[in-house]
Design a protein around this motif. Structure first.
Motif, PDB file in Angstrom:
ATOM      1  N   UNK B 167       0.777  -1.320   0.124  1.00 59.14           N
ATOM      2  CA  UNK B 167       0.021   0.054   0.060  1.00 59.14           C
ATOM      3  C   UNK B 167       0.903   1.287  -0.153  1.00 59.14           C
ATOM      4  N   UNK B 168       0.757   2.329  -0.894  1.00 59.47           N
ATOM      5  CA  UNK B 168       1.500   3.295  -0.791  1.00 59.47           C
ATOM      6  C   UNK B 168       0.330   4.523  -0.840  1.00 59.47           C
ATOM      7  N   UNK B 169       0.995   5.686  -0.398  1.00 53.22           N
ATOM      8  CA  UNK B 169       0.082   6.788  -0.330  1.00 53.22           C
ATOM      9  C   UNK B 169       0.967   7.879  -0.561  1.00 53.22           C
ATOM     10  N   UNK B 170       1.198   8.756  -1.990  1.00 47.85           N
ATOM     11  CA  UNK B 170       1.879   9.814  -2.200  1.00 47.85           C
ATOM     12  C   UNK B 170       1.016  10.634  -3.134  1.00 47.85           C
ATOM     13  N   UNK B 171       0.910  11.877  -3.091  1.00 45.25           N
ATOM     14  CA  UNK B 171       1.606  12.766  -1.717  1.00 45.25           C
ATOM     15  C   UNK B 171       0.996  12.242  -0.504  1.00 45.25           C
ATOM     16  N   UNK B 172       1.743  12.487   0.523  1.00 47.07           N
ATOM     17  CA  UNK B 172       1.443  11.637   1.658  1.00 47.07           C
ATOM     18  C   UNK B 172       0.853  12.585   2.830  1.00 47.07           C
ATOM     19  N   UNK B 173      -0.123  11.838   3.512  1.00 40.51           N
ATOM     20  CA  UNK B 173      -0.868  12.381   4.925  1.00 40.51           C
ATOM     21  C   UNK B 173      -0.218  11.620   5.867  1.00 40.51           C
ATOM     22  N   UNK B 174       0.674  11.721   6.905  1.00 34.90           N
ATOM     23  CA  UNK B 174       0.653  13.251   7.366  1.00 34.90           C
ATOM     24  C   UNK B 174       1.971  14.088   6.873  1.00 34.90           C
ATOM     25  N   UNK B 175       3.040  13.414   6.096  1.00 38.20           N
ATOM     26  CA  UNK B 175       4.166  14.100   5.829  1.00 38.20           C
ATOM     27  C   UNK B 175       4.510  15.147   4.925  1.00 38.20           C
ATOM     28  N   UNK B 176       3.311  15.019   3.905  1.00 35.02           N
ATOM     29  CA  UNK B 176       3.495  15.975   2.728  1.00 35.02           C
ATOM     30  C   UNK B 176       4.426  15.323   1.631  1.00 35.02           C
ATOM     31  N   UNK B 177       5.021  14.018   1.884  1.00 32.50           N
ATOM     32  CA  UNK B 177       6.090  13.661   1.156  1.00 32.50           C
ATOM     33  C   UNK B 177       5.365  13.188  -0.224  1.00 32.50           C
ATOM     34  N   UNK B 178       6.449  13.221  -1.228  1.00 25.88           N
ATOM     35  CA  UNK B 178       5.750  12.894  -2.445  1.00 25.88           C
ATOM     36  C   UNK B 178       6.797  11.712  -2.869  1.00 25.88           C
ATOM     37  N   UNK B 179       6.506  11.124  -3.804  1.00 24.22           N
ATOM     38  CA  UNK B 179       7.480   9.990  -4.705  1.00 24.22           C
ATOM     39  C   UNK B 179       7.499  10.501  -5.927  1.00 24.22           C
TER      40      UNK B 179
END
Lengths: 164, 396
Positions: B167-179
Motif C-alpha cells: 500500500x502506498x500513499x503519495x503525496x502523503x498524509x501526514x508528512x506531505x512527502x511525494x514520490x
C-alpha cells in the motif's frame, strides 16, 4: 522580474494589501529585497495605484447613499471620449469612471452622499455638460460583494477542530 | 449479558487524538491547525449542479458502479492527468469517499493472514482497515533523512512469503512527502519479483508543488497489478460530498464491486451529478487552490526555519511535519502542552504510527493570517520549552 511573478505579487496585494513585502516574498519563493524593489517599481509605474481598506459602510451609522450614473455622450472629434472623461473624473464626487460598450458610454460611480447632494451633482454638473446626451441615475440599495469580497457575515469554520 | 462485541474490533485501537480533541473542544478561541480538509468552499458551479440535481428530483440510486457519464469523465480525467487508461464500463467504481475505496480494496484482496506492507507514518485508517479485512499490517518506518520516500531496500526487507499487497500513499498524509517517477521506478522490480498487488491511494494527487504527480500504475508492468484510489475531497474541496473512486483492471474490479454493491449499493446520487461539473470545469479551481496552499506551505517552512524547528520540505498534500524530538517528549504530550499553553491545536505524529512520534502534523488549510498568529504562538511555546530546558541543564 518576469510578468508572471509581477502578477502574482499583484494578486496577493489585491487580496490583502496588508501583506508585508516579506510575507509576499516568502509565499512566492522570492527574495525579500527583490520583492520590495518590484513593489516600489510597480508603484512608480502606477500599476499599483493605491492601497485601500474595503469598508462595508452599511454596518456603520453613515446614512449616505451610493449612486451609479449611466451617461450617454457625444464623443469629440480628435479627442474621442478622453476629454469628456477628463472633465468628469476631475470632480471629487466621482469615485470611479468607466467607459463602457453597449447601451450607454460612461458608468460614473459617485462617492457616498445624501440624496440631495447626488441629485444636485447629476443635474448641475453632469447633465448640463454639452457632450452629455442623457443620464440615468441608479441608487445602490445593498452592496453584497465588492472587489471580490462578500459583505455577508464572516462564516464560522464548520470543520471539526482536530482530525487526523 | 453476553459480550456482543467481536474480538477483531476490540483489538483495533481507538484514534490517538481522541483526548486532544476533547480538550480542544473545551477551550474557547482555539486556533486549530488540526484539520485535514480544505478551507475552501466547494466551487459554486459544483454546488449548483448538486442543488440542480435535487431540484430535478435526481434522488434515486445510480447503478452500483456510479453514473455512466461520471465514470466516462473519470476515465478521461485519469488519462488526461496521469496517462492511465480505464474502461468506464467495468474498471471504475464511484465510492463513498476514498475511505470506502480503501476498505473494499483490502476486503476484496486479503485472505486471513495475508500481509500488507505500507510506509509509516501513514494515514490513520490503513492499519484498522487491513485488520478489519483480516490482513496483517506490516509497517515500514520511514524518516525525514530519506524524505519519507519508500526505498526499494526497505520494501525488500519487509517482504515475507505472506506478503501480498504493497500500500502506498503519495503525496502523503501526514508528512506531505511525494514520490517522483524515479523513486517509483526503483520499487517496480521489487514489486514484480515478489508478485505483489499495489494499492495506491492518490487522493492528494492534484496537490503537488514540485512536479506533476506520477501514478505508479502508469509504469511498465504495473497497470494490471495496481488498484488506484482517488476522489473529489481534496482536489475539489468536496469532503462532505463523500465521493471517491477506485480504478483497477476488470479482473480485480469485479470483486470490489461485489462488496460495494452489497455494502453500500451506490454512492450519493446528487454528489455524483455535482462531480460531473467538477471534472468538466474544475481544473482552474484546483489550480487556484493548489497555488494558494503552495504559498501557505512556503510561509510555514519559513516560520519553522525562523524558530529553528527542523522540518523537511514537503512537496505535496497540505501538511507539514516538523520534528519535535529536541524537546524530549512524545508528540501527544507536546500537543497537549501546546494546546493548554497557547490554544493552538495540532495533531500528534503518533496518530500516524509510532515512527511519527517525533513529529507533529500541521495542516495549512487556514488563511495566512491564522497561520501567522498560530506560528507566533508556536514560536513562543518552543522558546519557553527551550529556556526551561536550559534552566534544567544549569541546575544539573
Amino acid at each position: 522580474m518576469d510578468n508572471k511573478k509581477r502578477e502574482e505579487i499583484l494578486r496577493l496585494l489585491e487580496a490583502n494589501a496588508r501583506y508585508t513585502p516579506k510575507d509576499i516574498a516568502v509565499m512566492l519563493g522570492l527574495g525579500v529585497e527583490e520583492t520590495e524593489k518590484e513593489i516600489k517599481q510597480m508603484e512608480k509605474e502606477r500599476i499599483i495605484c493605491g492601497y485601500h481598506a474595503l469598508v462595508d459602510w452599511d454596518k456603520t451609522d453613515d446614512e449616505k447613499i451610493s449612486a451609479l450614473v449611466e451617461l450617454k455622450v457625444m464623443p469629440q472629434r480628435g479627442h474621442g471620449y478622453d476629454s469628456i472623461a477628463e472633465k468628469i473624473y476631475q470632480y471629487p464626487e466621482v469615485e470611479s469612471l468607466y467607459l463602457m460598450s453597449g447601451a450607454y458610454d460612461f458608468s460614473v460611480i459617485l462617492k457616498k452622499a445624501t440624496m440631495k447632494e447626488i441629485a444636485n451633482f447629476v443635474s448641475t454638473r453632469l447633465a448640463v455638460m454639452e457632450e452629455v446626451q442623457s443620464t440615468a441615475t441608479h441608487i445602490v440599495l445593498v452592496r453584497y460583494k465588492d472587489h471580490g469580497t462578500t459583505f455577508a457575515e464572516t462564516k464560522k469554520d464548520q470543520r471539526v477542530m482536530v482530525m487526523p | 449479558m453476553r459480550d456482543f462485541i467481536c474480538d477483531k474490533i476490540k483489538r483495533i485501537k481507538p484514534s490517538g487524538i481522541r483526548r486532544l480533541f476533547d480538550i480542544a473542544n473545551e477551550i474557547p478561541d482555539v486556533i486549530s491547525l488540526g484539520v485535514g480538509e480544505p478551507d475552501f468552499d466547494t466551487p459554486w458551479h459544483i454546488r449548483e449542479e448538486g442543488i440542480y440535481a435535487l431540484q430535478k428530483g435526481r434522488t434515486f440510486y445510480t447503478s452500483n458502479s456510479g453514473l455512466p457519464e461520471l465514470r466516462e469523465e473519470i476515465a478521461n480525467y485519469m488519462y488526461r492527468k496521469y496517462g492511465l487508461v480505464y474502461d468506464p464500463k467495468n474498471e471504475i467504481i464511484l465510492t463513498v469517499g476514498g475511505s470506502e475505496a480503501i476498505d473494499i480494496a483490502f476486503r476484496a484482496t486479503l485472505n486471513p493472514g495475508d500481509e500488507v506492507v505500507y510506509p509509516e507514518p501513514g494515514y490513520v485508517s490503513y492499519e484498522p482497515c487491513i485488520l478489519l479485512a483480516d490482513g496483517r499490517p506490516v509497517s515500514i518506518e520511514l524518516s525525514a533523512e530519506t524524505e519519507f520516500r519508500l526505498q526499494p531496500e526497505q520494501l525488500e526487507a519487509a517482504i515475507t512469503p505472506r506478503t501480498k499487497v504493497l500500500l502506498i500513499s503519495y503525496p502523503n498524509n501526514p508528512t506531505g512527502a511525494i514520490m517522483e517517477r524515479a523513486d517509483l521506478e526503483k520499487l517496480v522490480p521489487v514489486i514484480l519479483k515478489h508478485d505483489l498487488l499495489v494499492i495506491s491511494d492518490e487522493i492528494y494527487s492534484e496537490l503537488c508543488y514540485k512536479e506533476r504527480h506520477v501514478s505508479i500504475a502508469s509504469l511498465p508492468g504495473m497497470h494490471e497489478r495496481t488498484i488506484v484510489i482517488n476522489g473529489f475531497s481534496k482536489s475539489f474541496a468536496m469532503t462532505g460530498w463523500r465521493l471517491g473512486w477506485v480504478c483497477a483492471p476488470a479482473h480485480l474490479m469485479e470483486y470490489m464491486l461485489k462488496i460495494h454493491q452489497f455494502g453500500i449499493m451506490s454512492a450519493p446520487t446528487m454528489s455524483q451529478y455535482a462531480a460531473i461539473s467538477a471534472l468538466r470545469s474544475g481544473d482552474k479551481d484546483t489550480e487556484m487552490m493548489a497555488e494558494s496552499y503552495n504559498q501557505r506551505r512556503r510561509f510555514l517552512m519559513e516560520a519553522f526555519a525562523e524558530m529553528g524547528l527542523p522540518c523537511f520540505e514537503p512537496y505535496g498534500a497540505f501538511y507539514v511535519f516538523p520534528d519535535i524530538s529536541e524537546f524530549g517528549m512524545g508528540s501527544e504530550e507536546f500537543c497537549e502542552k501546546l494546546l493548554k499553553a497557547e490554544n493552538v491545536a495540532v495533531v500528534p505524529g503518533s496518530a500516524f504510527g509510532k515512527s511519527g512520534d517525533k513529529h507533529v502534523r500541521i495542516s495549512y488549510c487556514y488563511s495566512v493570517e491564522e497561520l501567522k498568529e498560530a506560528m507566533t504562538r508556536i514560536a513562543r511555546f518552543v522558546d519557553k520549552l527551550r529556556s526551561e530546558e536550559k534552566d534544567k541543564a544549569k541546575e544539573r
